[in-house]
Design a protein around this motif. Structure first.
Motif, PDB file in Angstrom:
ATOM      1  N   UNK A 143      47.875  33.393  49.200  1.00  0.00           N
ATOM      2  CA  UNK A 143      49.202  33.531  48.598  1.00  0.00           C
ATOM      3  C   UNK A 143      49.153  33.816  47.110  1.00  0.00           C
ATOM      4  N   UNK A 144      48.017  33.554  46.471  1.00  0.00           N
ATOM      5  CA  UNK A 144      47.886  33.786  45.036  1.00  0.00           C
ATOM      6  C   UNK A 144      47.169  35.113  44.779  1.00  0.00           C
ATOM      7  N   UNK A 145      46.948  35.409  43.508  1.00  0.00           N
ATOM      8  CA  UNK A 145      46.421  36.731  43.156  1.00  0.00           C
ATOM      9  C   UNK A 145      45.203  36.626  42.247  1.00  0.00           C
ATOM     10  N   UNK A 146      44.124  37.360  42.562  1.00  0.00           N
ATOM     11  CA  UNK A 146      42.967  37.412  41.658  1.00  0.00           C
ATOM     12  C   UNK A 146      43.244  38.190  40.379  1.00  0.00           C
ATOM     13  N   UNK A 147      44.405  38.832  40.295  1.00  0.00           N
ATOM     14  CA  UNK A 147      44.791  39.478  39.039  1.00  0.00           C
ATOM     15  C   UNK A 147      45.298  38.455  38.036  1.00  0.00           C
ATOM     16  N   UNK A 148      45.719  37.293  38.525  1.00  0.00           N
ATOM     17  CA  UNK A 148      46.263  36.225  37.689  1.00  0.00           C
ATOM     18  C   UNK A 148      45.210  35.173  37.357  1.00  0.00           C
ATOM     19  N   UNK A 149      44.471  34.715  38.362  1.00  0.00           N
ATOM     20  CA  UNK A 149      43.455  33.667  38.162  1.00  0.00           C
ATOM     21  C   UNK A 149      42.136  34.071  38.813  1.00  0.00           C
ATOM     22  N   UNK A 150      41.502  35.137  38.354  1.00  0.00           N
ATOM     23  CA  UNK A 150      40.262  35.583  38.984  1.00  0.00           C
ATOM     24  C   UNK A 150      39.089  34.676  38.629  1.00  0.00           C
ATOM     25  N   UNK A 151      38.067  34.636  39.477  1.00  0.00           N
ATOM     26  CA  UNK A 151      36.819  33.980  39.083  1.00  0.00           C
ATOM     27  C   UNK A 151      36.063  34.922  38.140  1.00  0.00           C
ATOM     28  N   UNK A 152      36.031  34.609  36.860  1.00  0.00           N
ATOM     29  CA  UNK A 152      35.439  35.510  35.863  1.00  0.00           C
ATOM     30  C   UNK A 152      33.921  35.304  35.844  1.00  0.00           C
ATOM     31  N   UNK A 153      33.271  35.984  36.760  1.00  0.00           N
ATOM     32  CA  UNK A 153      31.853  35.772  37.014  1.00  0.00           C
ATOM     33  C   UNK A 153      31.300  37.051  37.634  1.00  0.00           C
ATOM     34  N   UNK A 154      30.298  37.686  37.021  1.00  0.00           N
ATOM     35  CA  UNK A 154      29.736  38.901  37.616  1.00  0.00           C
ATOM     36  C   UNK A 154      29.107  38.662  38.984  1.00  0.00           C
ATOM     37  N   UNK A 155      28.848  37.389  39.309  1.00  0.00           N
ATOM     38  CA  UNK A 155      28.271  37.036  40.604  1.00  0.00           C
ATOM     39  C   UNK A 155      29.337  36.771  41.660  1.00  0.00           C
ATOM     40  N   UNK A 156      30.610  36.901  41.300  1.00  0.00           N
ATOM     41  CA  UNK A 156      31.696  36.571  42.224  1.00  0.00           C
ATOM     42  C   UNK A 156      32.093  37.776  43.063  1.00  0.00           C
ATOM     43  N   UNK A 157      32.384  37.505  44.329  1.00  0.00           N
ATOM     44  CA  UNK A 157      32.972  38.495  45.217  1.00  0.00           C
ATOM     45  C   UNK A 157      34.281  37.924  45.741  1.00  0.00           C
ATOM     46  N   UNK A 158      35.339  38.692  45.578  1.00  0.00           N
ATOM     47  CA  UNK A 158      36.678  38.242  45.944  1.00  0.00           C
ATOM     48  C   UNK A 158      37.086  38.846  47.277  1.00  0.00           C
ATOM     49  N   UNK A 159      37.638  38.004  48.145  1.00  0.00           N
ATOM     50  CA  UNK A 159      38.215  38.465  49.409  1.00  0.00           C
ATOM     51  C   UNK A 159      39.725  38.283  49.314  1.00  0.00           C
ATOM     52  N   UNK A 160      40.446  39.397  49.314  1.00  0.00           N
ATOM     53  CA  UNK A 160      41.913  39.385  49.231  1.00  0.00           C
ATOM     54  C   UNK A 160      42.408  40.539  50.087  1.00  0.00           C
TER      55      UNK A 160
END
Length: 335
Positions: free
Chosen positions: A267-284
Protein backbone atom coordinates in the motif's frame (compact mmCIF):
# COMPACT_ATOMS: atom_id res chain seq x y z
CA UNK A 1 31.28 24.78 18.55
CA UNK A 2 27.53 25.30 18.87
CA UNK A 3 25.32 22.86 20.74
CA UNK A 4 22.13 21.54 19.17
CA UNK A 5 19.21 19.47 20.42
CA UNK A 6 17.43 17.27 17.89
CA UNK A 7 13.89 16.13 18.73
CA UNK A 8 13.60 12.72 17.09
CA UNK A 9 10.63 11.10 15.35
CA UNK A 10 8.89 8.27 17.20
CA UNK A 11 9.27 5.46 14.64
CA UNK A 12 12.41 3.42 13.94
CA UNK A 13 12.30 3.86 10.17
CA UNK A 14 11.86 7.62 10.43
CA UNK A 15 14.70 7.79 12.96
CA UNK A 16 17.04 6.00 10.52
CA UNK A 17 16.08 8.44 7.77
CA UNK A 18 17.19 11.40 9.91
CA UNK A 19 20.83 10.24 9.92
CA UNK A 20 21.92 12.28 6.87
CA UNK A 21 20.59 15.44 8.53
CA UNK A 22 22.60 14.73 11.69
CA UNK A 23 25.70 13.97 9.63
CA UNK A 24 25.37 17.36 7.91
CA UNK A 25 24.92 19.20 11.21
CA UNK A 26 27.92 17.43 12.76
CA UNK A 27 30.10 18.15 9.72
CA UNK A 28 29.56 21.89 10.10
CA UNK A 29 30.60 21.84 13.74
CA UNK A 30 27.41 21.36 15.73
CA UNK A 31 27.62 19.22 18.86
CA UNK A 32 24.53 17.02 18.77
CA UNK A 33 22.27 15.72 21.49
CA UNK A 34 19.18 13.79 20.43
CA UNK A 35 16.00 13.67 22.48
CA UNK A 36 14.31 10.36 21.63
CA UNK A 37 11.74 8.00 23.04
CA UNK A 38 13.34 4.82 24.47
CA UNK A 39 12.12 2.68 21.58
CA UNK A 40 14.11 4.69 19.01
CA UNK A 41 17.06 5.75 21.18
CA UNK A 42 19.19 2.73 20.03
CA UNK A 43 19.02 4.05 16.46
CA UNK A 44 20.84 7.21 17.53
CA UNK A 45 23.42 5.27 19.54
CA UNK A 46 24.38 3.69 16.22
CA UNK A 47 25.20 7.13 14.77
CA UNK A 48 28.78 8.16 15.64
CA UNK A 49 28.02 11.84 14.97
CA UNK A 50 25.62 11.94 17.95
CA UNK A 51 27.38 12.99 21.16
CA UNK A 52 24.51 12.34 23.56
CA UNK A 53 21.16 10.54 23.53
CA UNK A 54 18.58 11.89 25.97
CA UNK A 55 15.78 9.36 26.52
CA UNK A 56 12.54 11.30 26.75
CA UNK A 57 10.25 10.21 29.62
CA UNK A 58 7.09 10.77 27.60
CA UNK A 59 4.35 8.33 26.67
CA UNK A 60 2.93 8.02 23.19
CA UNK A 61 -0.08 10.34 23.08
CA UNK A 62 -1.03 13.08 25.52
CA UNK A 63 0.54 16.47 26.12
CA UNK A 64 2.28 15.64 29.45
CA UNK A 65 3.08 19.32 29.94
CA UNK A 66 4.34 18.89 33.52
CA UNK A 67 6.96 16.32 32.46
CA UNK A 68 8.05 18.45 29.50
CA UNK A 69 8.40 21.54 31.69
CA UNK A 70 10.50 19.62 34.26
CA UNK A 71 12.86 18.31 31.57
CA UNK A 72 12.99 21.76 29.97
CA UNK A 73 14.30 23.20 33.26
CA UNK A 74 17.04 20.54 33.37
CA UNK A 75 18.13 21.35 29.82
CA UNK A 76 17.88 25.14 30.16
CA UNK A 77 20.92 27.00 28.85
CA UNK A 78 22.58 23.96 27.26
CA UNK A 79 21.68 24.44 23.60
CA UNK A 80 21.89 27.15 20.94
CA UNK A 81 19.62 25.49 18.36
CA UNK A 82 16.85 22.91 18.34
CA UNK A 83 15.73 20.91 15.31
CA UNK A 84 12.18 19.65 15.76
CA UNK A 85 11.74 16.73 13.37
CA UNK A 86 8.15 15.60 14.10
CA UNK A 87 5.35 17.90 12.93
CA UNK A 88 3.32 17.79 16.15
CA UNK A 89 2.74 20.69 18.53
CA UNK A 90 3.89 18.75 21.60
CA UNK A 91 7.26 17.89 20.00
CA UNK A 92 8.02 21.63 19.74
CA UNK A 93 7.23 22.33 23.40
CA UNK A 94 10.45 21.01 24.96
CA UNK A 95 12.82 23.32 23.02
CA UNK A 96 10.66 26.32 23.97
CA UNK A 97 10.51 25.27 27.64
CA UNK A 98 14.29 24.71 27.61
CA UNK A 99 14.80 28.32 26.45
CA UNK A 100 16.61 27.33 23.25
CA UNK A 101 16.85 30.57 21.24
CA UNK A 102 16.82 29.13 17.70
CA UNK A 103 14.13 26.52 16.99
CA UNK A 104 13.88 25.00 13.50
CA UNK A 105 11.06 22.87 12.12
CA UNK A 106 8.19 22.51 9.68
CA UNK A 107 4.92 24.34 10.04
CA UNK A 108 2.25 22.13 11.57
CA UNK A 109 -0.39 21.84 14.31
CA UNK A 110 -0.61 25.61 14.97
CA UNK A 111 2.94 25.80 16.32
CA UNK A 112 3.96 29.06 14.60
CA UNK A 113 4.85 30.69 17.92
CA UNK A 114 6.88 27.70 19.08
CA UNK A 115 9.38 27.80 16.20
CA UNK A 116 11.67 30.67 15.23
CA UNK A 117 12.66 29.24 11.83
CA UNK A 118 9.80 27.57 9.96
CA UNK A 119 9.79 25.60 6.70
CA UNK A 120 6.63 25.09 4.67
CA UNK A 121 5.53 21.48 4.38
CA UNK A 122 6.06 20.17 0.84
CA UNK A 123 3.03 19.04 -1.13
CA UNK A 124 2.29 15.35 -1.55
CA UNK A 125 4.60 12.72 -0.08
CA UNK A 126 8.24 13.67 -0.76
CA UNK A 127 11.16 11.30 -0.05
CA UNK A 128 11.51 11.33 3.72
CA UNK A 129 15.31 11.58 3.85
CA UNK A 130 15.17 14.79 1.82
CA UNK A 131 12.27 16.01 3.99
CA UNK A 132 14.40 15.75 7.13
CA UNK A 133 17.69 16.86 5.54
CA UNK A 134 16.08 20.09 4.30
CA UNK A 135 16.04 21.29 7.92
CA UNK A 136 19.81 21.78 7.60
CA UNK A 137 19.18 24.61 5.12
CA UNK A 138 21.85 23.17 2.81
CA UNK A 139 21.60 22.15 -0.87
CA UNK A 140 22.19 18.69 -2.32
CA UNK A 141 19.90 16.84 0.07
CA UNK A 142 18.71 14.46 -2.67
CA UNK A 143 22.05 12.66 -2.53
CA UNK A 144 21.85 11.76 1.16
CA UNK A 145 21.95 8.08 2.17
CA UNK A 146 21.43 6.94 5.80
CA UNK A 147 24.20 4.94 7.46
CA UNK A 148 24.36 3.21 10.85
CA UNK A 149 27.44 1.75 12.57
CA UNK A 150 27.98 -0.86 15.27
CA UNK A 151 31.21 -2.03 16.84
CA UNK A 152 32.45 -5.14 15.00
CA UNK A 153 33.12 -6.80 18.34
CA UNK A 154 29.50 -6.37 19.39
CA UNK A 155 28.22 -7.92 16.15
CA UNK A 156 30.60 -10.86 16.57
CA UNK A 157 29.51 -11.35 20.18
CA UNK A 158 25.81 -11.43 19.27
CA UNK A 159 26.39 -13.86 16.39
CA UNK A 160 28.46 -16.15 18.59
CA UNK A 161 25.74 -16.14 21.24
CA UNK A 162 23.24 -17.37 18.64
CA UNK A 163 25.64 -19.85 17.02
CA UNK A 164 25.65 -18.01 13.70
CA UNK A 165 28.33 -17.24 11.11
CA UNK A 166 28.67 -13.82 9.48
CA UNK A 167 26.64 -13.86 6.27
CA UNK A 168 25.49 -17.43 6.87
CA UNK A 169 21.79 -16.79 7.54
CA UNK A 170 18.80 -14.82 6.31
CA UNK A 171 16.77 -12.38 8.37
CA UNK A 172 13.05 -11.93 7.79
CA UNK A 173 11.09 -9.03 9.27
CA UNK A 174 7.46 -9.92 8.53
CA UNK A 175 5.83 -7.22 10.66
CA UNK A 176 4.85 -3.63 9.96
CA UNK A 177 3.45 -1.26 12.57
CA UNK A 178 1.21 0.53 10.08
CA UNK A 179 -1.16 -2.36 9.42
CA UNK A 180 -2.08 -5.39 7.23
CA UNK A 181 -1.79 -3.45 3.96
CA UNK A 182 1.99 -3.40 4.45
CA UNK A 183 2.41 -7.06 5.52
CA UNK A 184 3.29 -9.63 2.85
CA UNK A 185 1.36 -12.88 3.60
CA UNK A 186 3.82 -15.42 2.12
CA UNK A 187 6.81 -15.31 4.47
CA UNK A 188 6.10 -18.86 5.68
CA UNK A 189 6.22 -20.31 2.16
CA UNK A 190 9.43 -18.44 1.42
CA UNK A 191 11.07 -19.61 4.66
CA UNK A 192 10.17 -23.21 3.81
CA UNK A 193 12.01 -22.88 0.48
CA UNK A 194 15.31 -21.58 1.88
CA UNK A 195 18.41 -23.64 2.58
CA UNK A 196 20.08 -21.26 5.00
CA UNK A 197 18.99 -20.65 8.60
CA UNK A 198 16.23 -18.05 8.90
CA UNK A 199 15.86 -15.59 11.77
CA UNK A 200 12.47 -13.95 12.30
CA UNK A 201 12.82 -10.52 13.92
CA UNK A 202 10.22 -8.14 15.24
CA UNK A 203 8.57 -6.82 18.36
CA UNK A 204 6.79 -8.84 21.01
CA UNK A 205 3.49 -7.92 19.34
CA UNK A 206 4.69 -9.80 16.25
CA UNK A 207 5.72 -12.98 18.07
CA UNK A 208 2.52 -14.85 17.18
CA UNK A 209 2.85 -13.87 13.52
CA UNK A 210 6.46 -15.05 13.50
CA UNK A 211 5.57 -18.30 15.25
CA UNK A 212 3.07 -19.12 12.52
CA UNK A 213 5.80 -18.53 9.93
CA UNK A 214 8.26 -20.69 11.87
CA UNK A 215 5.73 -23.52 11.98
CA UNK A 216 5.58 -23.57 8.16
CA UNK A 217 9.32 -24.13 7.81
CA UNK A 218 10.87 -27.57 8.27
CA UNK A 219 14.40 -26.15 8.37
CA UNK A 220 16.34 -24.00 10.83
CA UNK A 221 13.88 -21.16 11.33
CA UNK A 222 14.00 -19.27 14.63
CA UNK A 223 11.37 -16.96 16.05
CA UNK A 224 13.25 -14.18 17.85
CA UNK A 225 10.41 -11.63 17.80
CA UNK A 226 10.35 -9.89 21.17
CA UNK A 227 13.30 -11.96 22.39
CA UNK A 228 16.12 -9.55 21.53
CA UNK A 229 16.90 -5.98 22.40
CA UNK A 230 16.79 -3.52 19.52
CA UNK A 231 20.60 -3.31 19.62
CA UNK A 232 20.84 -7.11 19.28
CA UNK A 233 18.37 -7.07 16.40
CA UNK A 234 20.56 -4.46 14.70
CA UNK A 235 23.61 -6.71 15.12
CA UNK A 236 21.75 -9.71 13.67
CA UNK A 237 20.68 -7.62 10.68
CA UNK A 238 24.19 -6.24 10.17
CA UNK A 239 25.62 -9.77 10.17
CA UNK A 240 23.03 -11.34 7.85
CA UNK A 241 23.66 -12.58 4.34
CA UNK A 242 20.41 -10.96 3.26
CA UNK A 243 17.23 -9.48 4.72
CA UNK A 244 13.65 -9.83 3.47
CA UNK A 245 11.14 -7.36 4.88
CA UNK A 246 8.04 -5.32 4.37
CA UNK A 247 8.25 -1.53 4.17
CA UNK A 248 9.07 -1.18 7.87
CA UNK A 249 11.54 0.24 10.34
CA UNK A 250 13.78 -2.83 10.08
CA UNK A 251 13.84 -2.41 6.30
CA UNK A 252 15.47 0.98 6.80
CA UNK A 253 17.85 -0.49 9.39
CA UNK A 254 19.02 -3.12 6.89
CA UNK A 255 19.49 -0.43 4.25
CA UNK A 256 21.54 1.71 6.63
CA UNK A 257 23.88 -1.23 7.31
CA UNK A 258 24.27 -1.83 3.57
CA UNK A 259 23.04 -5.43 3.78
CA UNK A 260 21.75 -7.24 0.70
CA UNK A 261 17.97 -6.98 0.99
CA UNK A 262 14.62 -7.52 -0.68
CA UNK A 263 12.02 -4.91 0.29
CA UNK A 264 8.33 -5.67 -0.29
CA UNK A 265 5.96 -2.76 -0.92
CA UNK A 266 2.17 -2.92 -1.03
CA UNK A 267 0.00 0.00 0.00
CA UNK A 268 2.98 2.33 0.40
CA UNK A 269 5.46 3.63 -2.16
CA UNK A 270 9.23 3.18 -2.60
CA UNK A 271 9.21 6.67 -4.11
CA UNK A 272 8.38 8.02 -0.64
CA UNK A 273 10.30 5.72 1.74
CA UNK A 274 12.76 3.69 -0.35
CA UNK A 275 15.51 1.53 1.15
CA UNK A 276 18.48 3.75 0.23
CA UNK A 277 20.96 0.96 -0.30
CA UNK A 278 22.71 -0.13 -3.52
CA UNK A 279 22.26 -3.70 -2.28
CA UNK A 280 18.46 -3.34 -2.07
CA UNK A 281 15.99 -4.84 -4.50
CA UNK A 282 12.44 -3.55 -4.33
CA UNK A 283 9.36 -5.60 -5.18
CA UNK A 284 6.38 -3.36 -5.99
CA UNK A 285 3.76 -4.73 -8.37
CA UNK A 286 2.73 -1.19 -9.26
CA UNK A 287 5.94 -0.97 -11.29
CA UNK A 288 6.12 -4.61 -12.50
CA UNK A 289 5.64 -4.64 -16.30
CA UNK A 290 4.68 -8.34 -16.25
CA UNK A 291 1.85 -7.89 -13.73
CA UNK A 292 -1.67 -7.47 -15.15
CA UNK A 293 -4.16 -5.97 -14.74
CA UNK A 294 -2.30 -2.85 -13.54
CA UNK A 295 -2.68 -1.79 -9.92
CA UNK A 296 -4.40 1.54 -10.48
CA UNK A 297 -5.27 1.64 -6.76
CA UNK A 298 -1.64 1.64 -5.62
CA UNK A 299 -0.27 3.29 -3.58
CA UNK A 300 -3.28 3.96 -1.36
CA UNK A 301 -1.32 4.50 1.90
CA UNK A 302 -4.17 2.84 3.85
CA UNK A 303 -3.85 0.43 6.80
CA UNK A 304 -6.48 -1.91 5.34
CA UNK A 305 -7.14 -2.54 1.66
CA UNK A 306 -10.08 -0.24 0.76
CA UNK A 307 -11.09 -2.71 -1.98
CA UNK A 308 -10.67 -5.80 0.19
CA UNK A 309 -8.39 -7.77 -2.15
CA UNK A 310 -4.82 -6.89 -1.02
CA UNK A 311 -3.64 -7.73 -4.55
CA UNK A 312 -0.57 -5.52 -4.18
CA UNK A 313 0.89 -8.03 -1.68
CA UNK A 314 -1.08 -11.26 -2.09
CA UNK A 315 0.01 -11.52 -5.74
CA UNK A 316 3.72 -11.21 -4.92
CA UNK A 317 4.66 -14.89 -5.08
CA UNK A 318 7.36 -16.52 -2.94
CA UNK A 319 9.09 -17.54 -6.17
CA UNK A 320 9.36 -13.93 -7.32
CA UNK A 321 11.07 -13.01 -4.04
CA UNK A 322 13.27 -16.14 -3.94
CA UNK A 323 14.68 -15.27 -7.36
CA UNK A 324 16.16 -12.10 -5.86
CA UNK A 325 18.02 -13.93 -3.10
CA UNK A 326 21.48 -15.50 -3.52
CA UNK A 327 21.16 -18.68 -5.58
CA UNK A 328 22.57 -20.81 -2.76
CA UNK A 329 19.81 -19.63 -0.43
CA UNK A 330 16.64 -20.60 -2.23
CA UNK A 331 15.11 -23.69 -3.82
CA UNK A 332 11.73 -22.15 -4.75
CA UNK A 333 10.65 -22.15 -8.39
CA UNK A 334 9.72 -18.83 -10.01
CA UNK A 335 6.12 -17.76 -9.64
Amino acid sequence: MSASLVIAPQWIGDAVMTEPLLRRLHARGERLAVGALPRVAPVYRAMPQVDEVIELPFRHGGLQFRERRALGKQLHGRFDTAYVLPNSLKSALLPLLAGIPRRVGYLGESRVGLLTHRLKNPKGKPPMVAFYSALSGEPGIEQDTPRLQLQAGFIAEVLQRHGLAQGGYIVMAPGAEFGPAKRWPHFGELAASLRQPVLLLGSGKESELCEAIRAQSAGDCRNLAGKTSLEEAFALIAGAGSVVSNDSGLMHVAAAFGVQQVALFGSSSPLHTPPLNPQAQVVWLKQAPDYLPPLDCSPCFERECPLGHFRCLVDVTPGRVAQLLPSAAATASPG
